[in-house]
Scaffold this active site. Structure first.
Site, PDB file in Angstrom:
ATOM      1  N   CYS A   9      39.629  62.133 -18.978  1.00 29.15           N
ATOM      2  CA  CYS A   9      38.515  62.590 -16.774  1.00 29.15           C
ATOM      3  C   CYS A   9      37.443  63.231 -18.174  1.00 29.15           C
ATOM      4  CB  CYS A   9      39.208  63.136 -16.587  1.00 29.15           C
ATOM      5  SG  CYS A   9      40.069  62.635 -15.574  1.00 29.15           S
ATOM      6  N   GLY A  35      36.925  57.994 -19.766  1.00 29.74           N
ATOM      7  CA  GLY A  35      37.651  57.501 -18.619  1.00 29.74           C
ATOM      8  C   GLY A  35      37.003  56.516 -17.929  1.00 29.74           C
ATOM      9  N   ASN A 111      39.329  67.941 -15.408  1.00 32.06           N
ATOM     10  CA  ASN A 111      39.917  67.112 -16.111  1.00 32.06           C
ATOM     11  C   ASN A 111      40.749  68.025 -16.597  1.00 32.06           C
ATOM     12  OD1 ASN A 111      39.974  65.962 -18.747  1.00 32.06           O
ATOM     13  ND2 ASN A 111      38.108  66.711 -20.251  1.00 32.06           N
ATOM     14  N   GLY A 112      42.305  67.080 -16.777  1.00 33.93           N
ATOM     15  CA  GLY A 112      43.219  67.723 -16.651  1.00 33.93           C
ATOM     16  C   GLY A 112      44.501  67.566 -16.341  1.00 33.93           C
ATOM     17  N   TYR A 254      40.653  62.261 -31.539  1.00 33.91           N
ATOM     18  CA  TYR A 254      40.438  60.880 -31.081  1.00 33.91           C
ATOM     19  C   TYR A 254      39.372  60.675 -29.698  1.00 33.91           C
ATOM     20  CZ  TYR A 254      41.439  56.696 -28.416  1.00 33.91           C
ATOM     21  OH  TYR A 254      41.327  55.613 -27.163  1.00 33.91           O
TER      22      TYR A 254
END
Ligand code: SF4
Length: 482
Positions: A9, A35, A111-112, A254
């Site tokens: 996200c 995302g 986000n998480g 990444y």
């Protein structure tokens, strides 16, 4: 994007700009790598919040001819791009979540991954609360709306103290934006400012570059930053320094874009350092170094620089392929790999090739890439990986497969080499990885390599823990069909 590990996200918010919604739209484009399942924007005119979310990429949700951006046009906005780490891929889980409660409207973007969301939801459902999604994020609205929390002097701070896990959050109220980051600072969240003085918050600084804003600083772990008509104000909901940070070092390896600065350093520079480190740890005689693009490119440059072996592009990635169906046969799966990643025969035929990738998860995709290099005539293939072997799942917002599905689970190096069908394999050591980081080693989360989780996992945590009464998974067709 690797089909084996998924982003987690992206958030964007801006306060006090006539083009806030357009800039949020651009910001979400630049965060699209985090995302692609759904996208949404919520905006406020100072009195009311409007919100639109949909399935698919930003371009698909906010089609040029839809008129949506014009309808949403307001001077403050937050936006979200989603890859699901809790809850399936369906429109009810797309964000921002817009709700009304006793104190008015609020839109939330997250986000998480909340590791205690299921426990909290059980508790609230027992009191008759009704949930409309299967996402962990929705519990935050229920916590905020609980009368004993809503009547507090600082309901957000009080709410956040009940959450465990990884979270960067944007709250849009009719008159302000509040941005918060969990006390361990697992995911990144930064603050910027436009030339006209408007404040911006985003998961990655690449979003600031896109809209011409300059980076100011990161939101600190345990901090809430309020953006309103009086500017930027900071407060803490946990005591600074009380817990050691646990920044996800995988953001560097990444997830984040190469032009972003994450946790205080540039992602491309970090990845090049990893490449140099693997070259020192795993030297080999070879003719060419090639990356698995895009996330292996910076490390491959570093490997080539350190080893003196020429760098070249042995793979060309197609940027026009969305998600594809999981193919039933090996032959079709190989074709799928080739569709996404074409081999440049002239670069690899008859050569001893060093292939650099950011990580290996299940190993099946990597094996497909190796097979296409062999078919293109590579004489030797030496696999180099810019992080240690992944042996444990992530509970903090990254969708890895189960432990049993991980290539390095219960395999030694020779078995991994055998599985991948390469002439040699070399992973960056954990010490080598951490030597490239500018912060002290204990400021990072490394649990997917070490199994040492800084936030203890005391309950069952998995992506579909909230899917109690329904299972709506549309994996594989979102990009093409929505
Ligand atoms: Fe990042 Fe791995 Fe920690 Fe998850 S377990 S937060 S992917 S370092």
């Amino acid at each position: 994007m690797s089909p084996e590990k998924k982003e987690n996200c992206g958030l964007f918010g801006i306060y006090g700009d006539a083009d806030a919604v357009q800039k949020t739209h651009f910001g979400l484009y630049s965060l699209q790598h985090r995302g692609q399942e759904s996208a949404g924007i919520a905006s406020s005119n100072g009195r009311f919040i409007q919100c639109y979310t949909g399935m698919g990429t930003v371009a698909r949700v906010f089609r040029k001819d839809s008129g949506l951006l014009e309808k949403l046009s307001n001077p403050m906005a937050i936006g979200h791009v989603r890859y699901s780490t809790t809850g399936s891929t369906k429109s009810a889980n797309s964000q921002p979540f817009l709700s009304e409660y006793s104190r008015g409207q609020v839109a939330i973007a997250h986000n998480g991954n909340l590791i205690n969301a299921s426990v909290l939801r059980d508790e609230y459902e027992a009191y008759g609360h009704i949930f409309k999604s299967t996402s962990d994020t929705e519990i935050i609205i229920h916590l905020l709306a609980k009368p004993s929390h809503a009547m507090r002097e600082d309901p957000i701070a009080h709410t956040l103290q009940h959450l465990q896990g990884a979270y960067c959050l944007l709250f849009l109220f009719p008159d302000r934006i509040e941005a918060a980051r969990d006390p361990h600072g697992i995911r990144p969240l930064s603050i910027g400012q436009t030339a006209s003085g408007a404040y911006v918050v985003a998961s990655e600084t690449c979003a600031f570059d896109t809209i011409g804003a300059k980076f100011i600083r990161d939101v600190e772990p345990g901090e809430i930053v309020r953006l309103d008509e009086r500017g930027l104000h900071s407060r803490f909901f946990s005591t600074p320094g009380e817990v050691t940070p646990a920044h996800c070092i995988f953001e560097h390896i990444y997830f984040a874009k190469q032009n972003s600065d994450v946790f205080g350093e540039n992602v491309h520079t970090f990845r090049k350092c990893l490449g140099r480190q693997i070259a020192r740890e795993h030297p080999v005689k070879a003719d060419v170094v090639i990356p698995v693009p895009d996330s292996g490119t910076s490390a491959a440059i570093g490997y080539a620089e350190e080893s003196g072996i020429p760098f070249d592009m042995g793979f060309v990635r197609s940027h026009y392929i969305g998600r594809t169906f999981i193919s039933p046969t090996q032959e079709l799966r190989d074709l799928q790999v080739k569709l996404k990643l074409a081999t440049v025969k002239e670069i690899v035929a008859g050569k001893r090739v060093v292939v650099v990738d950011d990580s290996i998860v299940r190993g099946t995709t990597t094996r497909g890439k190796i097979r296409s290099l062999r078919q293109a005539g590579a004489k030797q293939i030496h696999m180099r990986v810019s992080c240690p072997p992944i042996r444990h799942p992530c509970f903090y917002g990254v969708d890895f497969p189960t432990k049993e599905e991980l290539l390095a689970n219960n395999r030694d190096m020779e078995q991994i080499r055998d599985f991948l069908d390469v002439d040699s394999v070399g992973y960056c050591s954990l010490e080598g990885l951490l030597s490239c980081a500018s912060l002290p080693a204990d400021h990072y989360c490394t649990a997917c390599w070490t199994g040492q989780y800084k936030i203890p996992i005391n309950t069952v945590v998995n992506k579909f823990i909230m899917e109690r009464y329904q299972m709506t998974m549309f994996e594989g067709w979102i990009e093409e069909n929505v």
